[in-house]
Design an enzyme around this catalytic site. Structure first.
Site, PDB file in Angstrom:
ATOM      1  CE1 TYR A  62      23.054  67.150  29.458  1.00  6.78           C
ATOM      2  CE2 TYR A  62      20.841  67.637  30.239  1.00  6.78           C
ATOM      3  CZ  TYR A  62      21.816  67.738  29.270  1.00  6.78           C
ATOM      4  OH  TYR A  62      21.535  68.422  28.120  1.00  6.78           O
ATOM      5  CG  ASP A 113      19.307  60.861  32.345  1.00  5.76           C
ATOM      6  OD1 ASP A 113      19.399  60.102  31.360  1.00  5.76           O
ATOM      7  OD2 ASP A 113      19.439  62.099  32.263  1.00  5.76           O
ATOM      8  NE  ARG A 160      -4.482  69.792  26.341  1.00  8.88           N
ATOM      9  CZ  ARG A 160      -5.610  70.502  26.461  1.00  8.88           C
ATOM     10  NH1 ARG A 160      -5.740  71.643  25.818  1.00  8.88           N
ATOM     11  NH2 ARG A 160      -6.582  70.081  27.209  1.00  8.88           N
TER      12      ARG A 160
HETATM   13  C1  LIG Z   1      21.234  65.313  26.596  1.00 12.68           C
HETATM   14  C2  LIG Z   1      20.884  64.752  27.889  1.00 12.68           C
HETATM   15  C3  LIG Z   1      19.685  65.103  28.509  1.00 12.68           C
HETATM   16  C4  LIG Z   1      18.774  66.184  27.966  1.00 12.68           C
HETATM   17  O1  LIG Z   1      18.174  65.819  26.791  1.00 12.68           O
HETATM   18  P1  LIG Z   1      17.667  66.900  25.699  1.00 12.68           P
HETATM   19  O2  LIG Z   1      16.865  66.066  24.785  1.00 12.68           O
HETATM   20  O3  LIG Z   1      18.903  67.495  25.111  1.00 12.68           O
HETATM   21  O4  LIG Z   1      16.857  67.916  26.459  1.00 12.68           O
HETATM   22  C5  LIG Z   1      19.370  64.492  29.701  1.00 12.68           C
HETATM   23  N1  LIG Z   1      20.182  63.580  30.261  1.00 12.68           N
HETATM   24  C6  LIG Z   1      21.346  63.224  29.705  1.00 12.68           C
HETATM   25  C7  LIG Z   1      22.192  62.208  30.372  1.00 12.68           C
HETATM   26  C8  LIG Z   1      21.738  63.800  28.498  1.00 12.68           C
HETATM   27  O5  LIG Z   1      22.906  63.458  27.966  1.00 12.68           O
END
Ligand SMILES: *Cc1c(COP(=O)(O)O)cnc(C)c1O
Length: 402
Positions: free
Chosen positions: A113, A185, A60
């Site tokens: 997003y 992000d 885990r």
């Molecule tokens: C696709 C995306 C996510 C989410 O990622 P997943 O792996 O699809 O859950 C988060 N942030 C951005 C900017 C994205 O393009």
């Protein structure tokens, strides 16, 4: 095999997280699948209890495959550690949950997003966390949005669908003195083209599903953080039993090794496509930070070393039927969610804004420039865009069956 920070990113991509001597000389860290780890005696078992992540203790907390990916991502971003999650969205959700408690205030960029927004509004807000949105162009004036209980500022640069750039150093200069965590992000740029921690962020999140895995065949998320935030993320993952599977980690490690070469080709292709599209009579605007007319171009030049393959196009005003007709007529661009694989993609897009920002007179589409030859992609775009020309639109059949 360790690599030091003075190496270029391409060199780190080739070497980080690899330990051939631990696996009989095998170049790649294998997929190590495990739940139980057997100890020689109780003393060794008891000693293992003190450390969760970073040593082999129980499946885990990850095996050597996850540890190799953690090591590589930590080194690429220049953080103190990383936590892996089963998707990019899980990384976002679990990071915010780790850093926020009921009664806290969270500031989120309005260009974020859409599923991030849905999580904040649909989960955090319901659990007593105050969520408010800010203009992504706000910069250091974000301090005027701070409340006594503000704990986290969430940024995404460039933002999804509209590609708004954010001034991460300016946000950081406001957050640091207040000990507000700045979470970014960074999926679009990958650590190859931007390293938000070096610009003052505290946590950088990647949907590794995109360019890191790079082949549209796994879901994975990574949050790389500085201390003490890293420890909060690890603690939360341990308490909640959150783990990324070793097969997916292996796919991400494989993806990293070629990411430099792939991303430069995605960039080359996106540059060719955007400069061809710019000036086409059916196109009103290009939404791509590397494009000279982009409102965030100067931030991109200052903070990024490259641009990836995802961009938006504002079409000249036309009906949504015509947009559908254009998209259905493309034969090399797949219609589907996500991006970051080797293949080109297209989708219509409708950004959701609650506090203003850029406005668009025409419909938006989002394109992902894959690794196909740009000339073929341009020819495909050319024939499909010709359908938007009102003199031709009734005479042509769209092609289906991609
Ligand atoms: C696709 C995306 C996510 C989410 O990622 P997943 O792996 O699809 O859950 C988060 N942030 C951005 C900017 C994205 O393009």
């Amino acid at each position: 095999m360790t690599s030091d920070r003075s190496h270029h990113s391409d060199t780190i991509l080739a070497h980080a997280g690899r330990k051939p001597a631990d696996f009989g000389g095998v170049v790649n860290t294998p997929v190590v699948r495990a739940s139980t780890i057997i100890y020689p005696d109780l003393e060794a078992y008891r000693a293992s209890r003190s450390v969760k992540f970073g040593s082999l203790r129980y499946g885990r907390y990850g095996t050597q495959t996850a540890m190799a990916l953690v090591e590589a991502m930590t080194e690429l971003e220049g953080g103190d550690g990383a936590v892996l999650h089963p998707s990019g969205l899980a990384s976002i959700a679990m990071t915010l949950r780790s850093l926020l408690s009921p009664g806290d205030h969270l500031l989120v960029a309005d260009s974020v997003y859409a599923p991030t927004r849905a999580f904040c509004d649909g989960q955090l807000a319901l659990q007593g966390i105050e969520v408010s949105y800010y203009d992504p162009a706000i910069g250091a004036s974000i301090d005027r949005q701070f409340r006594p209980n503000t704990r986290v500022v969430f940024a995404e640069s460039p933002g999804s669908l509209t590609f708004d750039m954010q001034d991460i150093p300016a946000l950081s200069s406001a957050c640091r003195p207040r000990e507000i965590a700045l979470v970014v992000d960074g999926t679009w740029a990958t650590p190859l083209f931007c390293r938000p921690l070096s610009l003052g962020a505290d946590v950088v999140i990647h949907s590794a599903t995109k360019y890191i895995v790079g082949h549209s065949d796994a879901m994975l998320g990574v949050a790389v953080a500085r201390d003490p935030w890293r420890l909060m993320l690890e603690k939360f993952a341990a308490l909640n039993g959150i783990i990324a599977g070793p097969d997916d980690c292996w796919l991400a490690l494989r993806g990293l090794r070629s990411m430099g070469a792939r991303l430069r080709q995605h960039q080359h292709c996106a540059m060719r496509l955007t400069s061809w599209l710019d000036g086409h009579p059916a196109v009103a605007r290009i939404l791509y930070p590397a494009h000279p007319g982009h409102p965030g171009h100067s931030i991109w030049r200052r903070d990024f070393t490259g641009a990836s393959g995802l961009f938006g196009v504002e079409l000249a005003p036309c009906s949504s039927d015509n947009v559908d007709r254009f998209i259905d007529a493309l034969s090399l661009f797949g219609i589907g969610s996500s991006w970051g694989g080797y293949e080109s993609l297209v989708l219509p897009s409708s950004p959701m804004r609650t506090i203003g920002g850029q406005t668009f007179a025409g419909p938006l589409v989002r394109l992902h420039a894959g690794l196909e030859h740009p000339d073929d992609l341009i020819a495909d775009l050319e024939q499909a865009l010709s359908l938007l020309d009102s003199t031709k639109q009734h005479g042509q059949e769209s092609r289906h069956g991609k």
